[in-house]
Design a protein around this motif. Structure first.
Motif, mmCIF file in Angstrom:
data_model
loop_
_atom_site.group_PDB
_atom_site.id
_atom_site.type_symbol
_atom_site.label_atom_id
_atom_site.label_comp_id
_atom_site.label_asym_id
_atom_site.label_seq_id
_atom_site.Cartn_x
_atom_site.Cartn_y
_atom_site.Cartn_z
ATOM 1 N N ALA A 138 0.887 -1.163 0.000
ATOM 2 C CA ALA A 138 0.000 0.000 0.000
ATOM 3 C C ALA A 138 0.923 1.211 0.000
ATOM 4 O O ALA A 138 1.838 1.293 0.825
ATOM 5 C CB ALA A 138 -0.864 -0.011 1.247
ATOM 6 N N ILE A 139 0.717 2.126 -0.950
ATOM 7 C CA ILE A 139 1.581 3.318 -1.010
ATOM 8 C C ILE A 139 0.997 4.351 -0.059
ATOM 9 O O ILE A 139 -0.205 4.653 -0.133
ATOM 10 C CB ILE A 139 1.656 3.864 -2.443
ATOM 11 C CG1 ILE A 139 2.176 2.755 -3.379
ATOM 12 C CG2 ILE A 139 2.556 5.082 -2.502
ATOM 13 C CD1 ILE A 139 2.183 3.138 -4.845
ATOM 14 N N LEU A 140 1.823 4.839 0.839
ATOM 15 C CA LEU A 140 1.267 5.749 1.848
ATOM 16 C C LEU A 140 1.834 7.151 1.710
ATOM 17 O O LEU A 140 2.953 7.348 1.239
ATOM 18 C CB LEU A 140 1.468 5.193 3.256
ATOM 19 C CG LEU A 140 2.810 5.230 3.955
ATOM 20 C CD1 LEU A 140 3.027 6.566 4.621
ATOM 21 C CD2 LEU A 140 2.825 4.125 4.998
ATOM 22 N N SER A 141 1.004 8.096 2.129
ATOM 23 C CA SER A 141 1.421 9.492 2.084
ATOM 24 C C SER A 141 0.973 10.173 3.361
ATOM 25 O O SER A 141 -0.150 9.960 3.831
ATOM 26 C CB SER A 141 0.780 10.178 0.877
ATOM 27 O OG SER A 141 0.933 11.575 0.989
ATOM 28 N N LEU A 142 1.867 10.931 3.942
ATOM 29 C CA LEU A 142 1.557 11.703 5.148
ATOM 30 C C LEU A 142 2.082 13.093 4.837
ATOM 31 O O LEU A 142 3.289 13.285 4.728
ATOM 32 C CB LEU A 142 2.331 11.075 6.313
ATOM 33 C CG LEU A 142 1.886 11.369 7.738
ATOM 34 C CD1 LEU A 142 0.431 11.002 7.945
ATOM 35 C CD2 LEU A 142 2.762 10.619 8.725
ATOM 36 N N THR A 143 1.177 14.045 4.639
ATOM 37 C CA THR A 143 1.660 15.353 4.186
ATOM 38 C C THR A 143 0.844 16.505 4.755
ATOM 39 O O THR A 143 -0.358 16.384 4.969
ATOM 40 C CB THR A 143 1.650 15.432 2.638
ATOM 41 O OG1 THR A 143 2.160 16.701 2.244
ATOM 42 C CG2 THR A 143 0.267 15.280 2.043
ATOM 43 N N LEU A 144 1.533 17.611 4.962
ATOM 44 C CA LEU A 144 0.861 18.843 5.395
ATOM 45 C C LEU A 144 0.682 19.779 4.203
ATOM 46 O O LEU A 144 0.111 20.837 4.339
ATOM 47 C CB LEU A 144 1.741 19.546 6.425
ATOM 48 C CG LEU A 144 1.332 19.478 7.888
ATOM 49 C CD1 LEU A 144 2.261 20.348 8.719
ATOM 50 C CD2 LEU A 144 -0.093 19.912 8.122
ATOM 51 N N SER A 145 1.216 19.382 3.039
ATOM 52 C CA SER A 145 1.163 20.266 1.879
ATOM 53 C C SER A 145 -0.165 20.092 1.133
ATOM 54 O O SER A 145 -0.470 18.999 0.659
ATOM 55 C CB SER A 145 2.340 19.944 0.945
ATOM 56 O OG SER A 145 2.049 20.357 -0.364
ATOM 57 N N PRO A 146 -0.979 21.180 1.026
ATOM 58 C CA PRO A 146 -2.246 21.056 0.301
ATOM 59 C C PRO A 146 -2.020 20.647 -1.155
ATOM 60 O O PRO A 146 -2.829 19.935 -1.738
ATOM 61 C CB PRO A 146 -2.866 22.453 0.382
ATOM 62 C CG PRO A 146 -2.073 23.206 1.387
ATOM 63 C CD PRO A 146 -0.742 22.538 1.542
ATOM 64 N N GLN A 147 -0.859 21.099 -1.727
ATOM 65 C CA GLN A 147 -0.566 20.707 -3.112
ATOM 66 C C GLN A 147 -0.388 19.207 -3.224
ATOM 67 O O GLN A 147 -0.935 18.571 -4.114
ATOM 68 C CB GLN A 147 0.724 21.366 -3.632
ATOM 69 C CG GLN A 147 0.610 22.805 -3.958
ATOM 70 C CD GLN A 147 1.389 23.616 -2.945
ATOM 71 O OE1 GLN A 147 1.110 23.547 -1.754
ATOM 72 N NE2 GLN A 147 2.354 24.378 -3.398
ATOM 73 N N VAL A 148 0.407 18.658 -2.291
ATOM 74 C CA VAL A 148 0.695 17.222 -2.365
ATOM 75 C C VAL A 148 -0.578 16.422 -2.069
ATOM 76 O O VAL A 148 -0.845 15.407 -2.713
ATOM 77 C CB VAL A 148 1.862 16.846 -1.416
ATOM 78 C CG1 VAL A 148 2.081 15.354 -1.385
ATOM 79 C CG2 VAL A 148 3.142 17.544 -1.871
#
Ligand SMILES: CC(C)(COP(=O)(O)OP(=O)(O)OC[C@H]1O[C@@H](n2cnc3c(N)ncnc32)[C@H](O)[C@@H]1OP(=O)(O)O)[C@@H](O)C(=O)NCCC(=O)NCCS
Length: 223
Positions: A138-148
């Protein structure tokens, strides 16, 4: 009233303007998005510099040691953007729990080239690389960037509660330099300010887990 130039002078000026050579065409050097090769370790200082500049300008992006970046390049799990021999973008993939999860991180594009779709091209290259190397992850993403966050959603990522993410303590160490780390710790890693998303392998459906706090009560971030 200013004197008007005589006809002869005006004609000469017009014909000179007609004969003036056209301004040189500004040809943009081609931009290439590709998998990193071991020789790209030549650009380590530049990558670390782009990340540091973005961090100092207020982006929530974890500072990474050159050793960490070099490993991702040597292990062929990074993507670079090159323009006229200069590195102008970087991102990396990292497997966790023996390939159950893959995270994408350290994504940065040189300020002058932002808004041209380069992070989208890097993201697609990273997803393809992740699918080839860790097909069940499962590819995971944890981000604070609204763009990302917007980019990930448009690539099919689904928002998930933190309890769906990897439990690997090494992954969570990446949050230690973040200004919100105390908040994450207070919530026993079950919630924080970042948007969490997963892109599951084709055909797999997410089993909804109810996140619970240390007392077994459903906690914030339940979905
Ligand atoms: C975040 C970053 C990598 C985006 O790179 P980029 O090449 O400018 O992004 P792209 O042009 O590929 O845009 C991709 C998507 O991001 C979103 N996006 C980009 N710029 C945006 C903006 N200014 N406002 C809102 N959304 C934006 C859009 O969804 C866009 O999709 P679209 O193609 O439908 O327009 C770049 O701004 C950067 O390096 N920032 C500093 C470091 C950082 O914050 N990294 C993220 C760590 S998680």
């Amino acid at each position: 009233m200013p004197a008007r130039p005589c006809r002869a002078v005006a004609k000469r000026t017009r014909s000179r303007a007609r004969l003036a050579p056209p301004p040189p065409l500004r040809v943009e050097p081609p931009i290439e998005v590709r998998l990193a090769r071991p020789t790209d370790t030549l650009h380590l200082a530049r990558i670390a510099g782009l990340i540091r500049e973005a961090h100092e300008a207020g982006a929530i992006i974890a500072l990474r040691s050159e050793e960490y970046l070099a490993d991702s390049i040597r292990e062929r799990r990074a993507v670079v953007v090159m323009r006229a021999g200069e590195l102008v973008g970087f991102a990396t993939a990292h497997p966790w729990e023996n390939g159950r999860f893959v995270s994408h991180s350290a994504m940065v594009v040189a300020p002058a080239l932002r808004g041209r779709g380069l992070s989208r091209r890097m993201k697609l290259a990273l997803v393809e690389l992740s699918r080839l190397r860790w097909p069940d992850a499962a590819i995971l993403s944890l981000t604070l960037s609204p763009q990302v966050e917007a980019l990930n959603k448009s690539c099919g990522f689904e928002a998930v509660p933190y309890c769906d993410l990897t439990k690997d303590p090494e992954f969570w160490k990446g949050c230690e330099g973040c200004i919100h780390h105390a908040h994450l710790k207070r919530n026993q890693q079950q919630d924080c300010h970042c948007w969490a998303g997963l892109l599951l392998p084709p055909g797999r459906v997410r089993q909804k887990v109810i996140p619970r706090d240390a007392h077994g009560h459903p906690s914030a971030g339940s979905s």
